[in-house]
Write a protein that holds these residues in place. Structure first.
Motif, PDB file in Angstrom:
ATOM      1  N   TYR A   1       0.834  -1.211   0.000  1.00  0.00           N
ATOM      2  CA  TYR A   1       0.000   0.000   0.000  1.00  0.00           C
ATOM      3  C   TYR A   1       0.865   1.256   0.000  1.00  0.00           C
ATOM      4  O   TYR A   1       0.642   2.188  -0.777  1.00  0.00           O
ATOM      5  CB  TYR A   1      -0.912  -0.013   1.220  1.00  0.00           C
ATOM      6  CG  TYR A   1      -1.485   1.338   1.578  1.00  0.00           C
ATOM      7  CD1 TYR A   1      -2.520   1.896   0.838  1.00  0.00           C
ATOM      8  CD2 TYR A   1      -0.970   2.065   2.659  1.00  0.00           C
ATOM      9  CE1 TYR A   1      -3.037   3.142   1.168  1.00  0.00           C
ATOM     10  CE2 TYR A   1      -1.490   3.308   2.996  1.00  0.00           C
ATOM     11  CZ  TYR A   1      -2.511   3.840   2.248  1.00  0.00           C
ATOM     12  OH  TYR A   1      -3.018   5.072   2.576  1.00  0.00           O
ATOM     13  N   TRP A   2       1.870   1.281   0.872  1.00  0.00           N
ATOM     14  CA  TRP A   2       2.714   2.470   1.016  1.00  0.00           C
ATOM     15  C   TRP A   2       3.577   2.683  -0.229  1.00  0.00           C
ATOM     16  O   TRP A   2       3.812   3.816  -0.634  1.00  0.00           O
ATOM     17  CB  TRP A   2       3.574   2.333   2.267  1.00  0.00           C
ATOM     18  CG  TRP A   2       4.395   3.529   2.617  1.00  0.00           C
ATOM     19  CD1 TRP A   2       5.725   3.552   2.886  1.00  0.00           C
ATOM     20  CD2 TRP A   2       3.948   4.874   2.762  1.00  0.00           C
ATOM     21  NE1 TRP A   2       6.138   4.818   3.196  1.00  0.00           N
ATOM     22  CE2 TRP A   2       5.068   5.664   3.126  1.00  0.00           C
ATOM     23  CE3 TRP A   2       2.713   5.497   2.618  1.00  0.00           C
ATOM     24  CZ2 TRP A   2       4.983   7.029   3.345  1.00  0.00           C
ATOM     25  CZ3 TRP A   2       2.633   6.870   2.836  1.00  0.00           C
ATOM     26  CH2 TRP A   2       3.762   7.609   3.189  1.00  0.00           C
ATOM     27  N   SER A   3       4.025   1.593  -0.840  1.00  0.00           N
ATOM     28  CA  SER A   3       4.805   1.706  -2.083  1.00  0.00           C
ATOM     29  C   SER A   3       3.959   2.346  -3.178  1.00  0.00           C
ATOM     30  O   SER A   3       4.430   3.220  -3.925  1.00  0.00           O
ATOM     31  CB  SER A   3       5.284   0.320  -2.516  1.00  0.00           C
ATOM     32  OG  SER A   3       5.979   0.396  -3.748  1.00  0.00           O
ATOM     33  N   GLY A   4       2.684   1.935  -3.272  1.00  0.00           N
ATOM     34  CA  GLY A   4       1.792   2.529  -4.256  1.00  0.00           C
ATOM     35  C   GLY A   4       1.562   4.008  -3.999  1.00  0.00           C
ATOM     36  O   GLY A   4       1.522   4.819  -4.933  1.00  0.00           O
ATOM     37  N   GLU A   5       1.427   4.380  -2.724  1.00  0.00           N
ATOM     38  CA  GLU A   5       1.235   5.785  -2.368  1.00  0.00           C
ATOM     39  C   GLU A   5       2.467   6.615  -2.744  1.00  0.00           C
ATOM     40  O   GLU A   5       2.337   7.741  -3.238  1.00  0.00           O
ATOM     41  CB  GLU A   5       0.949   5.912  -0.873  1.00  0.00           C
ATOM     42  CG  GLU A   5      -0.440   5.480  -0.444  1.00  0.00           C
ATOM     43  CD  GLU A   5      -1.504   6.460  -0.883  1.00  0.00           C
ATOM     44  OE1 GLU A   5      -1.169   7.621  -1.167  1.00  0.00           O
ATOM     45  OE2 GLU A   5      -2.686   6.060  -0.946  1.00  0.00           O
ATOM     46  N   MET A   6       3.648   6.080  -2.468  1.00  0.00           N
ATOM     47  CA  MET A   6       4.882   6.802  -2.787  1.00  0.00           C
ATOM     48  C   MET A   6       5.028   7.005  -4.296  1.00  0.00           C
ATOM     49  O   MET A   6       5.401   8.100  -4.761  1.00  0.00           O
ATOM     50  CB  MET A   6       6.083   6.052  -2.233  1.00  0.00           C
ATOM     51  CG  MET A   6       6.244   6.114  -0.724  1.00  0.00           C
ATOM     52  SD  MET A   6       6.724   7.753  -0.120  1.00  0.00           S
ATOM     53  CE  MET A   6       8.412   7.855  -0.734  1.00  0.00           C
TER      54      MET A   6
ATOM     55  N   ASP B   1      10.186  10.147 -11.897  1.00  0.00           N
ATOM     56  CA  ASP B   1      10.293   8.710 -12.137  1.00  0.00           C
ATOM     57  C   ASP B   1       9.926   7.955 -10.852  1.00  0.00           C
ATOM     58  O   ASP B   1      10.608   8.084  -9.827  1.00  0.00           O
ATOM     59  CB  ASP B   1      11.717   8.360 -12.553  1.00  0.00           C
ATOM     60  CG  ASP B   1      11.829   6.916 -13.046  1.00  0.00           C
ATOM     61  OD1 ASP B   1      10.910   6.119 -12.773  1.00  0.00           O
ATOM     62  OD2 ASP B   1      12.848   6.585 -13.691  1.00  0.00           O
ATOM     63  N   PRO B   2       8.867   7.149 -10.859  1.00  0.00           N
ATOM     64  CA  PRO B   2       8.411   6.489  -9.625  1.00  0.00           C
ATOM     65  C   PRO B   2       9.335   5.389  -9.114  1.00  0.00           C
ATOM     66  O   PRO B   2       9.172   4.943  -7.978  1.00  0.00           O
ATOM     67  CB  PRO B   2       7.047   5.921 -10.012  1.00  0.00           C
ATOM     68  CG  PRO B   2       7.120   5.723 -11.486  1.00  0.00           C
ATOM     69  CD  PRO B   2       7.977   6.838 -11.997  1.00  0.00           C
ATOM     70  N   ILE B   3      10.299   4.949  -9.930  1.00  0.00           N
ATOM     71  CA  ILE B   3      11.183   3.865  -9.488  1.00  0.00           C
ATOM     72  C   ILE B   3      11.976   4.257  -8.245  1.00  0.00           C
ATOM     73  O   ILE B   3      12.243   3.431  -7.369  1.00  0.00           O
ATOM     74  CB  ILE B   3      12.154   3.451 -10.637  1.00  0.00           C
ATOM     75  CG1 ILE B   3      12.937   2.195 -10.240  1.00  0.00           C
ATOM     76  CG2 ILE B   3      13.088   4.583 -10.979  1.00  0.00           C
ATOM     77  CD1 ILE B   3      12.090   0.972 -10.033  1.00  0.00           C
ATOM     78  N   TYR B   4      12.316   5.530  -8.136  1.00  0.00           N
ATOM     79  CA  TYR B   4      13.108   5.987  -6.986  1.00  0.00           C
ATOM     80  C   TYR B   4      12.247   6.062  -5.719  1.00  0.00           C
ATOM     81  O   TYR B   4      12.717   5.735  -4.622  1.00  0.00           O
ATOM     82  CB  TYR B   4      13.751   7.338  -7.298  1.00  0.00           C
ATOM     83  CG  TYR B   4      14.635   7.288  -8.514  1.00  0.00           C
ATOM     84  CD1 TYR B   4      15.851   6.613  -8.486  1.00  0.00           C
ATOM     85  CD2 TYR B   4      14.252   7.894  -9.712  1.00  0.00           C
ATOM     86  CE1 TYR B   4      16.667   6.546  -9.613  1.00  0.00           C
ATOM     87  CE2 TYR B   4      15.048   7.831 -10.831  1.00  0.00           C
ATOM     88  CZ  TYR B   4      16.252   7.151 -10.787  1.00  0.00           C
ATOM     89  OH  TYR B   4      17.053   7.078 -11.896  1.00  0.00           O
ATOM     90  N   ALA B   5      10.995   6.468  -5.905  1.00  0.00           N
ATOM     91  CA  ALA B   5      10.077   6.471  -4.768  1.00  0.00           C
ATOM     92  C   ALA B   5       9.827   5.051  -4.286  1.00  0.00           C
ATOM     93  O   ALA B   5       9.761   4.782  -3.076  1.00  0.00           O
ATOM     94  CB  ALA B   5       8.762   7.148  -5.149  1.00  0.00           C
ATOM     95  N   GLU B   6       9.697   4.123  -5.226  1.00  0.00           N
ATOM     96  CA  GLU B   6       9.490   2.723  -4.865  1.00  0.00           C
ATOM     97  C   GLU B   6      10.710   2.153  -4.150  1.00  0.00           C
ATOM     98  O   GLU B   6      10.580   1.373  -3.201  1.00  0.00           O
ATOM     99  CB  GLU B   6       9.184   1.907  -6.126  1.00  0.00           C
ATOM    100  CG  GLU B   6       8.817   0.468  -5.836  1.00  0.00           C
ATOM    101  CD  GLU B   6       8.463  -0.298  -7.092  1.00  0.00           C
ATOM    102  OE1 GLU B   6       8.023  -1.454  -6.972  1.00  0.00           O
ATOM    103  OE2 GLU B   6       8.638   0.254  -8.209  1.00  0.00           O
ATOM    104  N   ALA B   7      11.915   2.558  -4.616  1.00  0.00           N
ATOM    105  CA  ALA B   7      13.151   2.064  -3.997  1.00  0.00           C
ATOM    106  C   ALA B   7      13.327   2.593  -2.577  1.00  0.00           C
ATOM    107  O   ALA B   7      14.079   2.018  -1.790  1.00  0.00           O
ATOM    108  CB  ALA B   7      14.357   2.464  -4.853  1.00  0.00           C
ATOM    109  N   MET B   8      12.639   3.698  -2.251  1.00  0.00           N
ATOM    110  CA  MET B   8      12.686   4.202  -0.872  1.00  0.00           C
ATOM    111  C   MET B   8      11.914   3.293   0.082  1.00  0.00           C
ATOM    112  O   MET B   8      12.158   3.289   1.290  1.00  0.00           O
ATOM    113  CB  MET B   8      12.093   5.615  -0.812  1.00  0.00           C
ATOM    114  CG  MET B   8      12.911   6.660  -1.542  1.00  0.00           C
ATOM    115  SD  MET B   8      12.109   8.297  -1.479  1.00  0.00           S
ATOM    116  CE  MET B   8      13.247   9.268  -2.485  1.00  0.00           C
TER     117      MET B   8
END
Length: 446
Positions: A142-147, A159-166
């Protein structure tokens, strides 16, 4: 002559104007609202930001700058703050002054622009529980999707890949020295290189220059005392401590004569709890009404014995606490901890200090009908032992005998004695008189 005089007047007017120009105020190019986001992210911060943004909108501010120093905090609070930032029409700039970690990174990604100080960092947003453990796959997904959604939400379409990597340590980003097994945390330079920052500035003043708002009026919104207190009280660490203090104070008061410091301490702790959670937007009127009704029922139990009213009152008080918190589950743990501490306190007071419940003295019958006080259930006629009488009825084994012209109800030791036989009283136990058939000297029955 008149012409020269006119020229002189014009010269003096021009000179006066030139002298006044330096002393005239520099008109602001715009209005900048600075809002500080510091310490942990929680619902108290949401209420402060809501008030600040409303003030900025009423003042028709040109830009809102979020001055960020936060290690993260509540996911629920961060999501609400993100939605709050999305609704305002005023441009929002996130100024990562020191750090924007976890929930702070999520809030920064909801801003229209991000600027960072050279030593600032942003990222490392894995969801964890209050005990420091991983929150689980469901919450992480859930939180990965929000980020990722937050990264795409800005006009820069990051680029959402960096938010996902967080959030997900399984993503491999070797170019950022982020191997599998580690969460991504971006430095100011890295954030700029991957498009997660619009620039690096040395100070707030330089940020204003970058935004073309140098010389503008800067309005800093300070937190009120109530907001600061609410943020402190609603901290996940403070809530169970506050409830525990309340339980200890009220338990000690039950064992104390009158109403004193322990009771005031308990009531004050509960008052602070509801005050903080009301200001933070957690507790509504329904929680306060439940608490008030429950408290009145508990007080009524002191005058109406039976226990049912007191139990209902206790349930309503606990329910009011559960519904007043940010998380029902977390509040359940906090209330359970307070109840356990209260139970331990009661055991210690009774077993170790020998305390008694003074508050319930009026409900407890203290008088006892003891023999020492002159109370007996029946006359104990021990003077009858050894006396002889005659059975008026058959004793099977109970019956009636006559002793010195007095009729007595008696029992035998278990044997049958016919009417008219001579009996001897051998034992008296309260109202129970035991007889035995009287024997002659030679062993025969008389």
């Amino acid at each position: 002559m008149k012409k020269a005089k006119r020229i002189s007047w014009l010269f003096l007017l021009a000179l006066s104007f030139l002298l006044l120009v330096p002393s005239m105020p520099v008109f602001a190019k715009g209005k900048v609202y600075e809002i500080t986001i510091d310490n942990e992210i929680e619902m108290g911060l949401h209420e402060y930001l809501k008030r600040s943004i409303n003030e900025a909108e009423e003042a028709k501010a040109d830009v809102i700058i979020l001055n960020m120093h936060t290690p993260g905090g509540s996911i629920d609070a961060a999501v609400k703050i993100g939605k709050l930032l999305d609704t305002t029409q005023i441009p929002v700039v996130a100024f990562v002054n020191t750090n924007a970690i976890s929930a702070g990174a999520y809030i920064a990604l909801h801003a229209d622009d991000i600027y960072m100080m050279p030593t600032a960092t942003m990222g490392s947003a894995a969801p964890i529980t209050s005990s420091g453990e991983n929150a689980g796959e469901k919450v992480e997904s859930y939180w990965s999707g929000e980020m990722k959604a937050a990264a795409k939400s800005s006009s820069h379409n990051r680029d959402p890949i960096y938010a996902e990597a967080m959030v997900d340590s399984g993503i491999d980003l070797q170019k950022l020295n982020k191997p599998v097994g580690k969460l991504l945390t971006l430095t100011a330079e890295e954030a700029f290189n991957v498009g997660y920052s619009e620039g690096t500035v040395q100070s707030f003043e330089q940020l204003l220059e970058e935004l073309k708002f140098e010389g503008s009026e800067v309005v800093s919104i300070e937190q009120t005392f109530a907001e600061k207190l609410a943020r402190f009280i609603t901290n996940p660490i403070v809530v169970p401590i506050l409830l525990s203090i309340a339980s200890i104070g009220l338990v000690v008061e039950l064992y104390s004569p009158g109403f004193g410091v322990p009771g005031m301490m308990g009531l004050s702790s509960l008052g602070l709890f509801f005050f903080g959670h009301t200001v933070a937007g957690f507790a509504g009127y329904e929680s306060l009404i439940l608490f008030a009704i429950g408290s009145l029922l508990i007080i009524a139990e002191l005058f109406i014995p039976g226990g049912i009213i007191g139990i209902i009152g206790g349930v309503l008080v606990i329910a009011s606490l559960l519904f007043a918190g940010e998380s029902f589950t977390y509040m359940a743990y906090s209330v359970l901890l307070a109840i356990i501490i209260a139970g331990i306190g009661m055991v210690i007071l009774m077993k170790i200090f020998g305390k008694k419940l003074h508050m319930f003295n009026k409900l407890v019958l203290k008088d006892a009908t003891t023999t020492e006080e002159g109370y007996v259930s029946n006359a104990n006629r021990i003077e009858l032992i050894g006396k002889v009488g005659k059975a008026l009825t058959p004793l099977r084994p109970s019956g009636t005998v006559a002793v010195e012209n007095e009729r007595l109800d008696v029992v035998t030791e278990g044997s049958y004695i016919d009417a008219g036989k001579t009996v001897e009283i051998i034992k008296v136990e309260g109202s129970r008189i035991v007889v035995r058939e009287k024997l002659q000297k030679g062993g025969e029955v008389e």
